[in-house]
Write a protein that holds these residues in place. Structure first.
Motif, PDB file in Angstrom:
ATOM      1  N   VAL A 174      -3.229 -27.807  -3.649  1.00  0.00           N
ATOM      2  CA  VAL A 174      -2.685 -26.552  -3.127  1.00  0.00           C
ATOM      3  C   VAL A 174      -3.439 -25.366  -3.725  1.00  0.00           C
ATOM      4  CG1 VAL A 174      -0.621 -25.136  -2.823  1.00  0.00           C
ATOM      5  CG2 VAL A 174      -0.405 -27.633  -2.985  1.00  0.00           C
ATOM      6  N   GLU A 175      -3.959 -24.513  -2.863  1.00  0.00           N
ATOM      7  CA  GLU A 175      -4.571 -23.256  -3.300  1.00  0.00           C
ATOM      8  C   GLU A 175      -3.646 -22.108  -2.918  1.00  0.00           C
ATOM      9  OE1 GLU A 175      -6.857 -20.151  -4.678  1.00  0.00           O
ATOM     10  OE2 GLU A 175      -6.842 -22.277  -5.196  1.00  0.00           O
ATOM     11  N   VAL A 176      -3.251 -21.325  -3.918  1.00  0.00           N
ATOM     12  CA  VAL A 176      -2.306 -20.231  -3.705  1.00  0.00           C
ATOM     13  C   VAL A 176      -3.071 -18.922  -3.514  1.00  0.00           C
ATOM     14  CG1 VAL A 176      -0.336 -18.968  -4.638  1.00  0.00           C
ATOM     15  CG2 VAL A 176      -0.605 -21.418  -5.140  1.00  0.00           C
ATOM     16  N   LYS A 177      -2.787 -18.238  -2.427  1.00  0.00           N
ATOM     17  CA  LYS A 177      -3.354 -16.929  -2.163  1.00  0.00           C
ATOM     18  C   LYS A 177      -2.208 -15.949  -1.920  1.00  0.00           C
ATOM     19  CE  LYS A 177      -7.717 -18.064  -2.305  1.00  0.00           C
ATOM     20  NZ  LYS A 177      -8.579 -17.585  -3.421  1.00  0.00           N
ATOM     21  N   HIS A 178      -2.514 -14.674  -2.041  1.00  0.00           N
ATOM     22  CA  HIS A 178      -1.480 -13.673  -1.824  1.00  0.00           C
ATOM     23  C   HIS A 178      -2.094 -12.436  -1.192  1.00  0.00           C
ATOM     24  CE1 HIS A 178      -3.357 -12.093  -5.408  1.00  0.00           C
ATOM     25  NE2 HIS A 178      -2.681 -10.963  -5.261  1.00  0.00           N
ATOM     26  N   LYS A 179      -1.247 -11.641  -0.564  1.00  0.00           N
ATOM     27  CA  LYS A 179      -1.674 -10.374   0.031  1.00  0.00           C
ATOM     28  C   LYS A 179      -0.738  -9.281  -0.439  1.00  0.00           C
ATOM     29  CE  LYS A 179      -4.291  -7.882   2.774  1.00  0.00           C
ATOM     30  NZ  LYS A 179      -3.872  -6.579   2.212  1.00  0.00           N
ATOM     31  N   HIS A 219      -4.979 -10.651  14.477  1.00  0.00           N
ATOM     32  CA  HIS A 219      -5.946 -11.305  13.605  1.00  0.00           C
ATOM     33  C   HIS A 219      -6.550 -10.274  12.666  1.00  0.00           C
ATOM     34  CE1 HIS A 219     -10.004 -12.602  12.453  1.00  0.00           C
ATOM     35  NE2 HIS A 219      -9.518 -13.827  12.477  1.00  0.00           N
ATOM     36  N   ASN A 220      -6.638 -10.635  11.381  1.00  0.00           N
ATOM     37  CA  ASN A 220      -7.118  -9.706  10.365  1.00  0.00           C
ATOM     38  C   ASN A 220      -8.315 -10.330   9.651  1.00  0.00           C
ATOM     39  OD1 ASN A 220      -6.862  -8.811   7.257  1.00  0.00           O
ATOM     40  ND2 ASN A 220      -6.134  -7.143   8.558  1.00  0.00           N
ATOM     41  N   ASN A 221      -9.444  -9.638   9.650  1.00  0.00           N
ATOM     42  CA  ASN A 221     -10.661 -10.197   9.057  1.00  0.00           C
ATOM     43  C   ASN A 221     -10.517 -10.418   7.558  1.00  0.00           C
ATOM     44  OD1 ASN A 221     -12.050 -10.322  11.483  1.00  0.00           O
ATOM     45  ND2 ASN A 221     -12.895  -8.256  11.259  1.00  0.00           N
ATOM     46  N   ARG A 222      -9.804  -9.528   6.893  1.00  0.00           N
ATOM     47  CA  ARG A 222      -9.603  -9.674   5.446  1.00  0.00           C
ATOM     48  C   ARG A 222      -8.825 -10.952   5.137  1.00  0.00           C
ATOM     49  NH1 ARG A 222     -10.870 -10.052   0.390  1.00  0.00           N
ATOM     50  NH2 ARG A 222      -9.222  -9.455  -1.072  1.00  0.00           N
ATOM     51  N   ILE A 223      -7.746 -11.185   5.877  1.00  0.00           N
ATOM     52  CA  ILE A 223      -6.952 -12.399   5.660  1.00  0.00           C
ATOM     53  C   ILE A 223      -7.757 -13.634   6.046  1.00  0.00           C
ATOM     54  CG2 ILE A 223      -4.909 -13.671   6.423  1.00  0.00           C
ATOM     55  CD1 ILE A 223      -3.439 -11.017   6.609  1.00  0.00           C
ATOM     56  N   SER A 224      -8.547 -13.547   7.116  1.00  0.00           N
ATOM     57  CA  SER A 224      -9.389 -14.669   7.516  1.00  0.00           C
ATOM     58  C   SER A 224     -10.352 -15.043   6.393  1.00  0.00           C
ATOM     59  CB  SER A 224     -10.176 -14.311   8.783  1.00  0.00           C
ATOM     60  OG  SER A 224     -10.977 -15.387   9.206  1.00  0.00           O
ATOM     61  N   ILE A 265      -3.011 -24.592   1.982  1.00  0.00           N
ATOM     62  CA  ILE A 265      -3.103 -23.209   1.531  1.00  0.00           C
ATOM     63  C   ILE A 265      -1.679 -22.666   1.448  1.00  0.00           C
ATOM     64  CG2 ILE A 265      -3.911 -20.872   2.059  1.00  0.00           C
ATOM     65  CD1 ILE A 265      -6.202 -22.137   3.641  1.00  0.00           C
ATOM     66  N   TRP A 266      -1.354 -22.054   0.304  1.00  0.00           N
ATOM     67  CA  TRP A 266      -0.053 -21.395   0.155  1.00  0.00           C
ATOM     68  C   TRP A 266      -0.326 -19.897   0.156  1.00  0.00           C
ATOM     69  CZ3 TRP A 266       4.720 -24.038  -1.421  1.00  0.00           C
ATOM     70  CH2 TRP A 266       5.810 -23.174  -1.539  1.00  0.00           C
ATOM     71  N   PHE A 267       0.107 -19.209   1.208  1.00  0.00           N
ATOM     72  CA  PHE A 267      -0.169 -17.777   1.363  1.00  0.00           C
ATOM     73  C   PHE A 267       1.124 -17.004   1.147  1.00  0.00           C
ATOM     74  CE2 PHE A 267      -0.713 -13.776   3.507  1.00  0.00           C
ATOM     75  CZ  PHE A 267      -2.038 -13.435   3.321  1.00  0.00           C
ATOM     76  N   HIS A 268       1.137 -16.188   0.078  1.00  0.00           N
ATOM     77  CA  HIS A 268       2.345 -15.423  -0.237  1.00  0.00           C
ATOM     78  C   HIS A 268       2.147 -13.955   0.118  1.00  0.00           C
ATOM     79  CE1 HIS A 268       6.128 -14.483  -2.121  1.00  0.00           C
ATOM     80  NE2 HIS A 268       5.549 -13.505  -2.813  1.00  0.00           N
ATOM     81  N   ALA A 269       3.062 -13.402   0.898  1.00  0.00           N
ATOM     82  CA  ALA A 269       3.023 -11.994   1.289  1.00  0.00           C
ATOM     83  C   ALA A 269       3.944 -11.203   0.373  1.00  0.00           C
ATOM     84  CB  ALA A 269       3.472 -11.840   2.744  1.00  0.00           C
ATOM     85  N   TRP A 325       2.911 -10.988   6.508  1.00  0.00           N
ATOM     86  CA  TRP A 325       3.387 -12.268   7.054  1.00  0.00           C
ATOM     87  C   TRP A 325       2.933 -12.418   8.503  1.00  0.00           C
ATOM     88  CZ3 TRP A 325       7.368 -15.951   5.275  1.00  0.00           C
ATOM     89  CH2 TRP A 325       7.798 -16.821   6.270  1.00  0.00           C
ATOM     90  N   LYS A 326       3.220 -11.401   9.305  1.00  0.00           N
ATOM     91  CA  LYS A 326       2.886 -11.472  10.734  1.00  0.00           C
ATOM     92  C   LYS A 326       1.383 -11.546  10.958  1.00  0.00           C
ATOM     93  CE  LYS A 326       7.005  -8.906  12.225  1.00  0.00           C
ATOM     94  NZ  LYS A 326       7.488  -7.632  12.826  1.00  0.00           N
TER      95      LYS A 326
END
Length: 283
Positions: A68-73, A101-106, A129-133, A142-143
């Motif tokens: 699991v790789e944890v990412k956040h925004k 679609h967001n290039n930064r999140i991509s 991938i664990w993506f935390h907003a 999130w959206k």
């Protein structure tokens, strides 16, 4: 933590909320993922850091192994600082942010893929991938993450005229470019959702794991294949380049026989500072 359907939460936090530091937020996201995976009957351990970038967590249950790789925004601290200063001067601050679609999140998701691919582990281990907003704009993050992962837009049927419907893979889809990633967990302080990657090499085997079954029990799984089969969404199955709406709209017309137009939503908000004493005095 659980959420089964897309949300429409009220944007109610004040602009003056303190933005959490990046280091603290990252540590908090990893801790949150660790605690939730443990609650799902996983034995979770951090992966030792080394010169090569690797995933964050190694989790095991009685059915499978997960990397699991944890990412956040987080929020844009400079933007909110500017807004706070304007509000302090008595200005009303309005914003309009596209939900697309967001290039930064991509880029964040592709970096996570690289870290997962570079992490040693069992050949049959699943990669998540664990993506935390987080932050005031967590609902927006999130959206956008959901739209980025699935290339999601809304389409309005014109001929014949009908109701708007979600369409996956209309825009560039991060999931399509991440076949080694089995799923993405999307989380914030109020929700948790498992987004399946139907382009993953081991998707059917992953759907037999204990982790998947837990999310399924909670009704917290987004599976595009089931949504399409139930008529809840459309999915663009064409291999045309995602370089312009007209190209993809023509592909959707060939696929469905329906003429559509694209609807792209934005999140709007207005903020202002109010002096309660002046309000009570009727000023």
């Amino acid at each position: 933590y659980l959420e089964a359907k897309p949300r429409s939460r009220v944007y109610r936090e004040t602009i003056q909320t303190v933005v959490t530091s990046r280091k603290f937020a990252m540590d908090d996201s990893k801790q949150r993922a660790t605690e939730l995976l443990s609650a799902m009957d996983c034995d979770v351990h951090p992966i030792t850091e080394c010169e090569d970038e690797r995933a964050d967590l190694h989790a095991v249950d009685n059915t499978a192994t997960y990397l699991v790789e944890v990412k956040h925004k987080l929020d844009d601290s400079e933007l909110f600082r500017d807004h706070a200063e304007r509000m302090a001067r008595g200005e009303v601050v309005s914003r309009s942010e596209p939900i697309a679609h967001n290039n930064r999140i991509s880029g964040i998701l592709k970096h996570a893929r690289d870290q997962l691919d570079g992490t040693p582990g069992p050949r049959d281990a699943f990669r998540l991938i664990w993506f935390h907003a987080d932050g005031i704009d967590r609902n927006l993050h999130w959206k956008r993450a959901l739209s980025t992962f699935y290339g999601r837009v809304h389409l309005l049927p014109m001929k014949p005229l009908g109701e708007p419907i979600e369409c996956y893979y209309f825009d560039y889809s991060a999931a399509w470019s991440l076949p080694s990633v089995d799923a993405m967990v999307l989380s914030d302080d109020e929700g948790l959702q498992l987004l399946l990657n139907e382009f993953a090499e081991n998707i059917d085997r992953f759907c037999r794991t204990g982790l998947y079954q837990t999310f399924e029990t909670w009704n917290a799984v987004t599976d595009p294949r089931k949504l399409v089969a139930n008529g809840d969404i459309l999915a663009c199955r064409s291999d045309v380049p995602r370089k312009g709406d007209d190209i993809v709209l023509n592909a959707m017309r060939e696929q469905t026989g329906v003429l559509y137009t694209v609807i792209r939503f934005s999140q709007h908000s207005t903020s202002a500072t109010v002096d309660p004493l002046r309000v009570l005095k009727g000023e």
